[in-house]
Design a protein around this motif. Structure first.
Motif, PDB file in Angstrom:
ATOM      1  N   ASN A 304       0.871  -1.181   0.000  1.00  8.27           N
ATOM      2  CA  ASN A 304       0.000   0.000   0.000  1.00  8.27           C
ATOM      3  C   ASN A 304       0.906   1.228   0.000  1.00  8.27           C
ATOM      4  N   LEU A 305       1.006   1.891  -1.145  1.00  8.30           N
ATOM      5  CA  LEU A 305       1.981   2.958  -1.318  1.00  8.30           C
ATOM      6  C   LEU A 305       1.453   4.291  -0.808  1.00  8.30           C
ATOM      7  N   SER A 306       2.379   5.151  -0.424  1.00 11.95           N
ATOM      8  CA  SER A 306       2.012   6.525  -0.082  1.00 11.95           C
ATOM      9  C   SER A 306       1.700   7.294  -1.363  1.00 11.95           C
ATOM     10  N   HIS A 307       1.266   8.525  -1.201  1.00 13.33           N
ATOM     11  CA  HIS A 307       0.994   9.364  -2.359  1.00 13.33           C
ATOM     12  C   HIS A 307       2.296   9.734  -3.061  1.00 13.33           C
ATOM     13  N   SER A 308       2.183  10.031  -4.345  1.00  7.63           N
ATOM     14  CA  SER A 308       3.311  10.605  -5.082  1.00  7.63           C
ATOM     15  C   SER A 308       3.169  12.126  -5.050  1.00  7.63           C
ATOM     16  N   ALA A 309       4.245  12.814  -5.364  1.00  8.30           N
ATOM     17  CA  ALA A 309       4.247  14.271  -5.194  1.00  8.30           C
ATOM     18  C   ALA A 309       4.696  14.973  -6.468  1.00  8.30           C
ATOM     19  N   PHE A 310       4.213  16.190  -6.597  1.00 13.59           N
ATOM     20  CA  PHE A 310       4.644  17.111  -7.649  1.00 13.59           C
ATOM     21  C   PHE A 310       5.094  18.382  -6.937  1.00 13.59           C
ATOM     22  N   SER A 311       6.337  18.786  -7.131  1.00 14.11           N
ATOM     23  CA  SER A 311       6.834  19.954  -6.403  1.00 14.11           C
ATOM     24  C   SER A 311       7.121  21.115  -7.342  1.00 14.11           C
ATOM     25  N   VAL A 312       6.800  22.303  -6.857  1.00  9.09           N
ATOM     26  CA  VAL A 312       7.129  23.562  -7.529  1.00  9.09           C
ATOM     27  C   VAL A 312       7.974  24.369  -6.561  1.00  9.09           C
ATOM     28  N   GLN A 313       9.165  24.743  -6.988  1.00  4.79           N
ATOM     29  CA  GLN A 313      10.082  25.503  -6.136  1.00  4.79           C
ATOM     30  C   GLN A 313      10.525  26.760  -6.882  1.00  4.79           C
ATOM     31  N   LEU A 314      10.394  27.875  -6.206  1.00  8.09           N
ATOM     32  CA  LEU A 314      10.696  29.164  -6.810  1.00  8.09           C
ATOM     33  C   LEU A 314      11.763  29.889  -6.007  1.00  8.09           C
ATOM     34  N   GLY A 315      12.735  30.439  -6.707  1.00  7.19           N
ATOM     35  CA  GLY A 315      13.693  31.347  -6.109  1.00  7.19           C
ATOM     36  C   GLY A 315      13.335  32.752  -6.521  1.00  7.19           C
ATOM     37  N   LEU A 316      13.025  33.589  -5.539  1.00  6.84           N
ATOM     38  CA  LEU A 316      12.561  34.957  -5.811  1.00  6.84           C
ATOM     39  C   LEU A 316      13.669  35.964  -5.510  1.00  6.84           C
ATOM     40  N   ARG A 317      13.706  37.011  -6.321  1.00  3.16           N
ATOM     41  CA  ARG A 317      14.644  38.107  -6.051  1.00  3.16           C
ATOM     42  C   ARG A 317      14.154  38.973  -4.895  1.00  3.16           C
ATOM     43  N   ASN A 318      12.833  38.935  -4.649  1.00  6.09           N
ATOM     44  CA  ASN A 318      12.255  39.781  -3.612  1.00  6.09           C
ATOM     45  C   ASN A 318      11.954  38.991  -2.351  1.00  6.09           C
ATOM     46  N   LYS A 319      11.856  39.691  -1.245  1.00 10.01           N
ATOM     47  CA  LYS A 319      11.470  39.089   0.024  1.00 10.01           C
ATOM     48  C   LYS A 319       9.957  39.155   0.144  1.00 10.01           C
ATOM     49  N   ILE A 320       9.319  38.007   0.286  1.00  9.81           N
ATOM     50  CA  ILE A 320       7.867  38.002   0.351  1.00  9.81           C
ATOM     51  C   ILE A 320       7.398  38.339   1.759  1.00  9.81           C
ATOM     52  N   ASP A 321       6.188  38.854   1.837  1.00  8.04           N
ATOM     53  CA  ASP A 321       5.576  39.197   3.119  1.00  8.04           C
ATOM     54  C   ASP A 321       4.949  37.936   3.691  1.00  8.04           C
ATOM     55  N   ALA A 322       5.760  37.125   4.369  1.00  8.58           N
ATOM     56  CA  ALA A 322       5.306  35.841   4.889  1.00  8.58           C
ATOM     57  C   ALA A 322       5.664  35.738   6.365  1.00  8.58           C
ATOM     58  N   TYR A 352       1.819  26.243   0.891  1.00  7.09           N
ATOM     59  CA  TYR A 352       3.217  26.399   0.476  1.00  7.09           C
ATOM     60  C   TYR A 352       4.081  26.727   1.676  1.00  7.09           C
ATOM     61  N   ASP A 353       5.384  26.501   1.504  1.00  7.39           N
ATOM     62  CA  ASP A 353       6.374  26.800   2.538  1.00  7.39           C
ATOM     63  C   ASP A 353       7.303  27.904   2.065  1.00  7.39           C
ATOM     64  N   ALA A 354       7.771  28.685   3.018  1.00  8.77           N
ATOM     65  CA  ALA A 354       8.769  29.719   2.761  1.00  8.77           C
ATOM     66  C   ALA A 354       9.915  29.514   3.755  1.00  8.77           C
ATOM     67  N   PRO A 355      10.830  28.573   3.477  1.00 10.18           N
ATOM     68  CA  PRO A 355      11.888  28.263   4.449  1.00 10.18           C
ATOM     69  C   PRO A 355      12.820  29.427   4.738  1.00 10.18           C
ATOM     70  N   THR A 356      12.836  30.425   3.859  1.00 12.40           N
ATOM     71  CA  THR A 356      13.689  31.591   4.105  1.00 12.40           C
ATOM     72  C   THR A 356      13.164  32.475   5.231  1.00 12.40           C
ATOM     73  N   GLU A 371       8.330  26.820  -1.703  1.00  7.64           N
ATOM     74  CA  GLU A 371       8.180  25.430  -2.114  1.00  7.64           C
ATOM     75  C   GLU A 371       6.727  25.009  -1.900  1.00  7.64           C
ATOM     76  N   MET A 372       6.142  24.433  -2.931  1.00  7.64           N
ATOM     77  CA  MET A 372       4.757  23.984  -2.808  1.00  7.64           C
ATOM     78  C   MET A 372       4.559  22.676  -3.568  1.00  7.64           C
ATOM     79  N   TYR A 373       3.492  21.993  -3.197  1.00  7.37           N
ATOM     80  CA  TYR A 373       3.199  20.680  -3.767  1.00  7.37           C
ATOM     81  C   TYR A 373       1.748  20.667  -4.265  1.00  7.37           C
ATOM     82  N   PRO A 374       1.500  21.256  -5.436  1.00 11.57           N
ATOM     83  CA  PRO A 374       0.125  21.268  -5.936  1.00 11.57           C
ATOM     84  C   PRO A 374      -0.388  19.859  -6.181  1.00 11.57           C
ATOM     85  N   PRO A 375      -1.654  19.604  -5.855  1.00 13.00           N
ATOM     86  CA  PRO A 375      -2.191  18.242  -6.009  1.00 13.00           C
ATOM     87  C   PRO A 375      -2.324  17.857  -7.478  1.00 13.00           C
TER      88      PRO A 375
END
Length: 483
Positions: A304-322, A352-356, A371-375
């Motif tokens: 019984n397998l876990s879900h598979s994932a699709f990841s989108v990762q963005l490097g931004l020049r700006n600092k987001i308001d997070a 989504y996550d903003a590890p910065t 970093e986000m994982y759209p379904p």
């Protein structure tokens, strides 16, 4: 039986590095073979244009388990791997406009669009959750999970906790919290399992308890520092790590593992073999059919397998308001199965996550990492993931993020289940290997029916996550040395 003097390890993730480090510390010759150009597996990172992205694991939970692993291999974790606590773990926004923010410790802030939350009642509910569940967490992390799986140990030491393990996360959160928005935020923390609250076993609530007690952490410099630190123990005691070296087959002679057939090297002999790839790959691909035990082949084919994932990762020049590490726009708990609906018509529920926020050094000065994982469709054929399909999902993810933040995108990185399979050797792209619904006694055993062949990693006890996978490596090495 002659003592084991040499061991070949398949895979350079945290379980293989932990096992190798302990074996080398005990005088055993260790050769570790990693198919990729770097160690770490699902706990590695990749730098693209000055932005550090996670290849798999997003943070560390249960740091005490990792401390124990490091001590076992002769390392002082705080010295070689300093951690930074995520003091602003999550902000959740609900459809009714309510906002729930988790801070450090038991600090939970609820901003109601209409009315106010009863803060005294919420504080009591949080304390009641910890009183009910934290003793179980301590028992697991300090005893049950760091020792070989034993029903007698579980019954003797954990019988008081067994009644509350029945039911689901949804049942338990309804019991614990009276406010709908708080319940939705709490269950949102556990959506990483790939399952809605009504399908998660109640014991998964311990993920919440971990957040509010031990906290979530990031290694200074990013998740890739974990395997980098663990490798020190193996290399310092003469162990060898071979990168860009793919194992073709586990060699079995006279019913015993005798080594590996390795690309470019031929036969590498060893007294024992440890496989850190999933049990599905070990018994379904790396062994000749005649050598693979029937029971293990059946486990591999019926897993019984876990879900598979699709990841989108963005490097931004700006600092987001997070304000927080993780940001969730979620429905109420009862409707959170909707979060996993494929995003073919756009991303409805943005997570989504903003590890910065915690580690600004993961991006160039003034920049951010998202970093986000759209379904995505879970039964989509893995080999049909084309660049066009990936770009279409990337566009939908960026469109959803742009509704919340200004995005000055410098770098884009996209990984489909196909990349997770090909680059991280994840069976069918399943991020955890086995589903979180699989009971521990249905994981693959550390000691396999083939003499001299051992299995470790996240498809073995005690399961997935960095600390648990590394602990699995320690338990496997100890079982090998005890044979």
């Amino acid at each position: 039986m002659a003592p084991i003097k040499s061991v070949a390890i398949i895979g350079g993730g945290v379980s293989g590095l932990a096992a190798g480090g302990l074996l080398a510390r005990n005088g055993i010759k260790v050769e570790l073979f990693e198919a990729n150009a770097k160690i770490g597996g699902c706990c590695s990172t990749t730098n693209v244009g000055g932005y550090t992205f996670n290849d798999g694991a997003l943070y560390l939970a249960l740091p005490s388990m990792l401390d124990r692993v490091f001590a076992k291999v002769g390392l002082d974790r705080p010295s070689v791997l300093p951690l930074k606590r995520i003091t602003a773990p999550q902000t959740t926004v609900l459809p009714n406009g309510d906002k729930v923010t988790f801070g450090d410790g038991l600090r939970v802030t609820v901003e109601k669009k209409n009315g106010t939350v009863n803060e005294a009642a919420l504080k009591k509910e949080l304390n009641d959750m910890m009183k009910r569940w934290e003793p179980a967490l301590r028992l697991l992390t300090e005893d049950i999970l760091v020792n070989p799986l034993s029903f007698s140990r579980i019954l003797a030491k954990g019988w008081r906790h067994l009644p509350k393990f029945g039911g689901t996360v949804a049942d338990e959160l309804k019991r614990l919290f009276s406010d709908d928005s708080v319940r939705a935020a709490m269950s949102g923390v556990l959506l990483y399992t790939g399952l809605p609250p009504e399908k998660q076993p109640a014991i998964s609530v311990l993920g919440l308890v971990t957040l509010f007690s031990d906290g979530f952490h990031l290694p200074e410099g990013g998740m890739g520092k974990v395997p980098e630190a663990l490798s020190q123990a193996l290399l310092a005691r003469g162990g060898e790590i071979h990168l860009n070296t793919r194992v073709k087959k586990i060699v079995v002679k006279d019913g015993r593992a005798r080594g590996l057939e390795v690309d470019g090297r031929g036969l590498v002999e060893a007294d024992a073999v440890i496989s850190t790839v999933s049990g599905m790959l070990t018994f379904g691909s790396l062994l000749d059919d005649a050598d693979s035990p029937r029971k293990m082949k059946r486990m591999a084919s019926e897993a019984n397998l876990s879900h598979s994932a699709f990841s989108v990762q963005l490097g931004l020049r700006n600092k987001i308001d997070a304000p927080s590490h993780s940001h969730c726009f979620l429905p109420l708990m009862e409707n959170q199965a909707e979060v996993f609906a494929p995003c073919d018509d756009g991303v409805k529920w943005l997570v989504y996550d903003a590890p910065t926020v915690t580690l600004p050094e993961l991006a160039p000065a003034g920049g951010s990492v998202i970093e986000m994982y759209p379904p995505v469709q879970r039964d989509f054929p893995i080999d049909d993931w084309s660049d066009e399909k990936k770009e279409a999902i990337l566009a939908k993810a960026v469109e959803a993020l742009a509704r919340v933040h200004h995005l000055d995108i410098a770098v884009k990185r996209v990984s489909s289940p196909k990349e997770f399979r090909n680059n991280l050797n994840l069976y069918r792209g399943a991020v955890y290997g086995l589903s979180p619904q699989v009971a521990p006694w249905n994981h693959f055993p550390h000691q396999t029916p083939i003499r001299g062949l051992y299995q470790t990693g996240q498809t073995t006890y005690p399961g997935y996550s960095v600390g648990r996978a590394a602990t699995s490596g320690i338990l496997t090495a100890e079982a090998l040395m005890a044979d």
